[in-house]
Write a protein that holds these residues in place. Sequence first.
Motif, mmCIF file in Angstrom:
data_model
loop_
_atom_site.group_PDB
_atom_site.id
_atom_site.type_symbol
_atom_site.label_atom_id
_atom_site.label_comp_id
_atom_site.label_asym_id
_atom_site.label_seq_id
_atom_site.Cartn_x
_atom_site.Cartn_y
_atom_site.Cartn_z
ATOM 1 N N VAL A 547 0.851 -1.181 0.000
ATOM 2 C CA VAL A 547 0.000 0.000 0.000
ATOM 3 C C VAL A 547 0.892 1.239 0.000
ATOM 4 O O VAL A 547 1.711 1.414 0.900
ATOM 5 C CB VAL A 547 -0.952 0.036 1.214
ATOM 6 C CG1 VAL A 547 -1.811 1.292 1.171
ATOM 7 C CG2 VAL A 547 -1.814 -1.202 1.260
ATOM 8 N N LYS A 548 0.745 2.078 -1.012
ATOM 9 C CA LYS A 548 1.477 3.325 -1.099
ATOM 10 C C LYS A 548 0.490 4.483 -0.961
ATOM 11 O O LYS A 548 -0.424 4.630 -1.777
ATOM 12 C CB LYS A 548 2.220 3.439 -2.429
ATOM 13 C CG LYS A 548 3.246 2.339 -2.660
ATOM 14 C CD LYS A 548 4.402 2.439 -1.666
ATOM 15 C CE LYS A 548 5.460 1.374 -1.973
ATOM 16 N NZ LYS A 548 6.591 1.432 -1.023
ATOM 17 N N ILE A 549 0.675 5.261 0.094
ATOM 18 C CA ILE A 549 -0.195 6.405 0.358
ATOM 19 C C ILE A 549 0.568 7.670 -0.026
ATOM 20 O O ILE A 549 1.676 7.914 0.477
ATOM 21 C CB ILE A 549 -0.630 6.445 1.827
ATOM 22 C CG1 ILE A 549 -1.296 5.122 2.215
ATOM 23 C CG2 ILE A 549 -1.577 7.614 2.088
ATOM 24 C CD1 ILE A 549 -1.655 5.021 3.682
ATOM 25 N N LYS A 636 -3.663 -7.432 -3.278
ATOM 26 C CA LYS A 636 -3.484 -6.552 -4.421
ATOM 27 C C LYS A 636 -2.682 -5.333 -3.998
ATOM 28 O O LYS A 636 -2.829 -4.846 -2.874
ATOM 29 C CB LYS A 636 -4.840 -6.092 -4.995
ATOM 30 C CG LYS A 636 -5.520 -7.100 -5.898
ATOM 31 C CD LYS A 636 -6.726 -6.467 -6.559
ATOM 32 C CE LYS A 636 -7.393 -7.438 -7.534
ATOM 33 N NZ LYS A 636 -8.532 -6.806 -8.228
ATOM 34 N N PHE A 637 -1.861 -4.867 -4.905
ATOM 35 C CA PHE A 637 -1.137 -3.632 -4.653
ATOM 36 C C PHE A 637 -2.098 -2.457 -4.834
ATOM 37 O O PHE A 637 -2.899 -2.432 -5.768
ATOM 38 C CB PHE A 637 0.048 -3.505 -5.611
ATOM 39 C CG PHE A 637 0.848 -2.251 -5.413
ATOM 40 C CD1 PHE A 637 1.813 -2.170 -4.424
ATOM 41 C CD2 PHE A 637 0.620 -1.139 -6.218
ATOM 42 C CE1 PHE A 637 2.551 -1.005 -4.249
ATOM 43 C CE2 PHE A 637 1.346 0.025 -6.039
ATOM 44 C CZ PHE A 637 2.317 0.082 -5.046
ATOM 45 N N CYS A 638 -1.980 -1.456 -3.939
ATOM 46 C CA CYS A 638 -2.918 -0.325 -3.965
ATOM 47 C C CYS A 638 -2.161 0.992 -3.798
ATOM 48 O O CYS A 638 -1.216 1.083 -3.003
ATOM 49 C CB CYS A 638 -3.954 -0.450 -2.853
ATOM 50 S SG CYS A 638 -5.166 0.907 -2.803
ATOM 51 N N VAL A 639 -2.578 1.979 -4.571
ATOM 52 C CA VAL A 639 -2.085 3.352 -4.427
ATOM 53 C C VAL A 639 -3.237 4.209 -3.926
ATOM 54 O O VAL A 639 -4.312 4.242 -4.542
ATOM 55 C CB VAL A 639 -1.545 3.910 -5.753
ATOM 56 C CG1 VAL A 639 -1.173 5.374 -5.592
ATOM 57 C CG2 VAL A 639 -0.345 3.113 -6.222
ATOM 58 N N ILE A 640 -3.020 4.894 -2.799
ATOM 59 C CA ILE A 640 -4.028 5.772 -2.204
ATOM 60 C C ILE A 640 -3.522 7.209 -2.329
ATOM 61 O O ILE A 640 -2.438 7.538 -1.829
ATOM 62 C CB ILE A 640 -4.297 5.423 -0.738
ATOM 63 C CG1 ILE A 640 -4.833 3.992 -0.625
ATOM 64 C CG2 ILE A 640 -5.283 6.406 -0.123
ATOM 65 C CD1 ILE A 640 -5.043 3.535 0.808
ATOM 66 N N LEU A 707 -8.357 2.202 3.641
ATOM 67 C CA LEU A 707 -7.666 1.002 4.125
ATOM 68 C C LEU A 707 -8.646 -0.081 4.541
ATOM 69 O O LEU A 707 -8.379 -1.267 4.362
ATOM 70 C CB LEU A 707 -6.761 1.374 5.303
ATOM 71 C CG LEU A 707 -5.535 2.235 4.950
ATOM 72 C CD1 LEU A 707 -4.841 2.703 6.210
ATOM 73 C CD2 LEU A 707 -4.577 1.453 4.064
ATOM 74 N N SER A 708 -9.791 0.329 5.083
ATOM 75 C CA SER A 708 -10.814 -0.669 5.460
ATOM 76 C C SER A 708 -11.346 -1.389 4.231
ATOM 77 O O SER A 708 -11.706 -2.562 4.297
ATOM 78 C CB SER A 708 -11.963 0.018 6.199
ATOM 79 O OG SER A 708 -11.518 0.609 7.390
#
Length: 742
Positions: A547-549, A636-640, A707-708
């Motif tokens: 996770v990249k914020i 899964k990879f996620c960008v926030i 994130l939830s």
Amino acid sequence: MDDDVFDGNSPQICINRTAYNAKTLDETYPPTPALSIPQQVKSLLKSHCRFDGACIGRFFLARFPIFKWIYSYRLRRYLLGDILSGTTVSMLHLPQGMAYALLALQHPVYGLYTSFLFSFIYPIFGTSRHASLGTFAVVALLTSNAIREIATVATISNSCSMNNFTNISRNSTLAFTPDVLERIAIASTLTFLIGCIFLIFGVLRLGFISNLLSRPFTRAYVAGAGVHVFVAQIDTLFGITICDVIPTIFKVPYQLYFIAEQIVMLRITWLSIVISIISIIVLYIVKFLDDFLQKKKFPFPIPVQLVLIVIFTIASYFAKFEANFGVEIVGYIPRGVPSFMLPNPSYFLPLLDNAIIITVVSYSTGISMIQVLADKHDYKVDANQELFANGMCNFISSFFFSIPGSVSFSRSLIQNGSGGKTQLASIFAGFIILLCLVAIAPLFESLPTPVLASTVVVALHGLYLHVLDLPFYWKISKYDLFIWIVTFLSTVIINVEIGLACGLVVSLIVFVVRTILVSPVLLGNLASSELYVNVKEFEDVTVKSSVKIIRHSSPLYFANASKLKNFIMEQLPNNPSAEVDLGCGPALYRGVQHLRNRKNNKHIQLEQINSFKNSESTTANITTPTTPQDNMFVNKFCVILDCSCIPFIDSVGGTTLCDINSCLTKKDYLFYLTGASRGLREDLIRASGQKWENILECIFPSIQDALSALKQPTKHPLVRITLNPCLIQHALVKHGARESSV
């Protein structure tokens, strides 16, 4: 466990709610329906244009504030202070009115007309209790530049000497020579245009335009204009005549060259120099004395300008300064009030650009002084009504042989410091000026003009001190320092009009550059909290590999949209950009990528072990979705992208976000947005079109909600920020409270 972590005296946070995305949030809390543009116009007109008695009354009082402050006037509390303040300010109006009229290439009496009319008109329409309007040095300088551009060559040449003012028939109060009448016709027409522009700005409610001019820009520009004013007085101080037509570009260097040439050739008037030196020394000594007395709460300044005028007028009359020593004097001053005249329409178009410049400069400098005085005495001024008041002052006075006027810094401070309470002080000052015009003004015909020039030089003392802003801006902001220097130098060296344009352009460029230079930052979770901070600013932060914020802290528009896209692409796993930039071949790239994967896997394992240990430790005092177990997340990879600091986006910014989502979707990655305002969300929806079908499911009110959504699907995901129950009980026992279940 350290007892200080859960100190009972410290406030604690406990949040337990359902996680939302944009769609479920709107379903749960329906937003107020957005009005269309026609509906907004209709609502605005309805709120401001109700033709009932109360609405008309409020409108009338807003346009004519005199009825409001006269109704609440207290004679015993205000009258004595207003009388004394008006009398004191009038002592400044007389010398400054004549001196600034000379600066504007006009006969001194026209400056008195301007001060007289402004003193009566402004209290009717103005909202400031302490502002003194009339002649002002910077506005007079800009007026002289406009006259030089429009007037004929003969007029400009004759304006080099004040002697032509004495060659006048005394049969009529305004029987001046043609060049004098031409210059006042141009000045009055310019005043008329300035008044019209002010009124248009007031009707359009453009009072906010003063906020568009930064403080470094306005102070540098006024200081640069002060240099022009000072240089324009040197020839009068030395008693020399410059009859060459000075170009408008590089005016100050040319003036200094011609003045130096005259001084070297000894074409000077020694008595003028003596008068100037004596006047400047006396004015500065008394000025410092006034400053000392004000600190001792002495209410009234010493009217030294008027005293000097009286002394040198008497000396000039008996010693015949003009005839015996060649000292320029004011000359014939007509007795009485000004007569009526109409503006000359042939000057409208040539003077329009100068009128706009003077309007902007006059309002931006004047409203700053008005606001300072209002804040000091805790009352409000209406910026839009001030536009209307300045417009009416210039518009009405333009029909009575007046020059453009504005708020005077020195007189406003004197009116405030001498006990003025309301606008009535300006009216008393106007009555005294009227008395001088009717009975006393002709007595000043023998006044030497170097005294007036000395008054101008010393009155601009505050503008010269603006140079002291440089150390302050050096410490606070190099951008503001750059704006100050460019504006000041371009104003002094090139011209006041070009300096204004250069300052505005540089201010705009600096604003754009600062938004471009703002880089997106990677956020990490601050230990034992739900807070996300820049990983470069803190050491104890956690960054998930999956996770990249990212936070973007500026408007997202065409100038920086690609920068955000490149930064997000660099955060993707297996990103080959670094190796490609180094010129790595395929084999070397695969080797580097293999080592990176091993390092990432090892890092993930260590995180799992530490997370397991922390879950068993009693020191884990906060449980948030920001530090969940890896197995609780979708694989899964996620960008926030945190959009809480993005005030707006344009079409390029919206398209860029859609392109980022398409790129990540092709790689089977997730792209979430958080903290987007409603307007930002609607702009993005319009920009996405069909490119981002499930856009509402990818927008979340906070990072915790996003994130939830990464957890394994549940029927009702929750956002939790709760305290450890055992620790709460421990705190209650420690403070003697009765234990209760949580």
